[in-house]
Design an enzyme around this catalytic site. Structure first.
Site, mmCIF file in Angstrom:
data_model
loop_
_atom_site.group_PDB
_atom_site.id
_atom_site.type_symbol
_atom_site.label_atom_id
_atom_site.label_comp_id
_atom_site.label_asym_id
_atom_site.label_seq_id
_atom_site.Cartn_x
_atom_site.Cartn_y
_atom_site.Cartn_z
ATOM 1 N N SER A 117 0.757 -1.238 0.028
ATOM 2 C CA SER A 117 0.072 0.148 0.050
ATOM 3 C C SER A 117 0.674 1.319 -0.046
ATOM 4 C CB SER A 117 -0.912 -0.139 1.190
ATOM 5 O OG SER A 117 -0.080 0.243 2.474
ATOM 6 N N LYS B 255 0.715 4.467 6.739
ATOM 7 C CA LYS B 255 -0.103 5.198 5.890
ATOM 8 C C LYS B 255 0.743 6.684 5.702
ATOM 9 C CE LYS B 255 -3.020 1.792 4.831
ATOM 10 N NZ LYS B 255 -2.600 1.000 3.946
#
Lengths: 219, 131
Positions: free
Chosen positions: A48, A92
């Protein structure tokens, strides 16, 4: 009479054991405090955050000071406890802080706009095609942020002429010190350093490099 | 959280409780646990409420004077204060992620006349869990 001398020896041995144990205990406490409240190395993996971070795993240094004093802002890569599973920690990037208006694509045709509520942040992975983030589970409360990533550590092992480490010395070699190996293991991460301190020809040396994002240090 | 903590309404700074953090290894809580958590609207504040519903449960609430039944999402929990009349809890800010929980309250340690275990009670008639 002999019993008294044995008692004296035992007492001094016990005192030495306690002193050494105290040193080890203090070191472990210091390690725990540093890991949880200052700075800790973490292994992160997954697709990700491509191309910023590797798919197969990267060791990053994360500091745990900024999020307590409110210094985490837009653009920071953070470690966040997942709102879907509290036992998992995600890596993230913060894309919006409280009060910001965020637009994102739910699917290629349909775009949605939300305002990040008070006390929350909007996080997204750099690889928007393979990341489950705020676009799926919404804004996350700021209190879920565990730390801010500031360094990536890459470990290289280069052997110039020997693809495998040189053989241990036999009695015929002259060496100044006995070979010592330091084995350092954490529960998720294993580093093995082997320092063979004996005189070897220069062209057979093997070098260990630890690169911290541009800074090369040679062991 | 009256009358579980601070039963005298005059000042709300009297009770001291023991908070255990071993529950943060597995994040397994039970209905009725009193927990300490970071407020979802201000990370610097910590609140202490009771867990009424766990992930996957259906909880009955009253929203704008009509009854509603909500499903607690995965990884979240529904917290409510014992003093429903004056309590800022999940009825205002919704279910909170379990990751915000910082510890579980087990005992009251001060004042001496109220030293004891914190009981686990919850309104069973409003919660239904299908496992």
């Amino acid at each position: 009479m002999r019993l008294l001398s044995y008692m004296g020896q035992w007492k001094s041995a016990a005192k030495e054991v306690l002193d050494r144990t105290a040193i080890v205990a203090k070191f472990l406490c210091l390690l725990h405090v540093t890991n949880n409240y200052l700075c800790s190395p973490t292994l992160v993996y997954g697709p990700s955050m491509l191309p910023t971070l590797n798919l197969t795993g990267d060791v990053v240094l994360a500091e745990h000071v900024s999020h307590r004093i409110g210094k985490v802002g837009t653009g920071d890569v953070v470690l966040v406890r997942s709102p879907v599973d509290p036992r998992r920690i995600l890596t993230k990037r913060v894309v919006g802080m409280e009060g910001d208006t965020v637009s994102f694509y739910v699917d290629p045709m349909y775009s949605q706009t939300t305002v990040v509520p008070k006390g929350h942040v909007w996080i997204q992975g750099d690889n928007t095609y393979a990341s489950s983030d705020s676009r799926h589970f919404g804004s996350v409360p700021y209190g879920l942020i565990q730390g801010k990533v500031f360094f990536r550590v890459s470990l290289f092992y280069l052997a110039y002429t020997h693809p495998t480490p040189p053989p241990p010395p036999t009695h015929t070699h002259t060496h100044t010190q006995t070979p010592s190996s330091i084995f350092f293991q954490k529960n998720w991460f294993q580093l093995q350093f082997q320092f063979r301190k004996y005189s070897i020809p220069r062209n057979e040396a093997c070098f260990y490099f630890v690169r911290i994002d541009g800074i090369m240090e040679m062991f | 959280m009256s009358p579980t903590f601070n039963p005298r309404a005059r000042n709300f700074t009297d009770d001291y409780v023991l908070v255990e953090k071993f529950c943060l290894k597995k994040y397994e809580f039970s209905h009725g646990d009193v927990v300490v958590f970071c407020s979802p609207s201000n990370h610097k504040e910590k609140h202490i409420k009771r867990i009424i519903a766990l992930p996957g449960d259906w909880i009955g609430t009253t929203h704008n004077s009509h009854d509603d039944v909500l499903k607690v999402p995965k990884g979240h929990c529904w917290v409510e204060g014992d003093n429903s009349a004056s309590s800022m809890d999940s009825r205002s800010f919704g279910p909170i992620p379990l990751g915000l929980v910082k510890g579980r309250v087990t005992h009251v340690v001060w004042p001496p006349q109220r030293i004891g275990l914190v009981e686990r009670v919850f309104p069973q008639e409003r919660v239904s869990s299908f496992k």
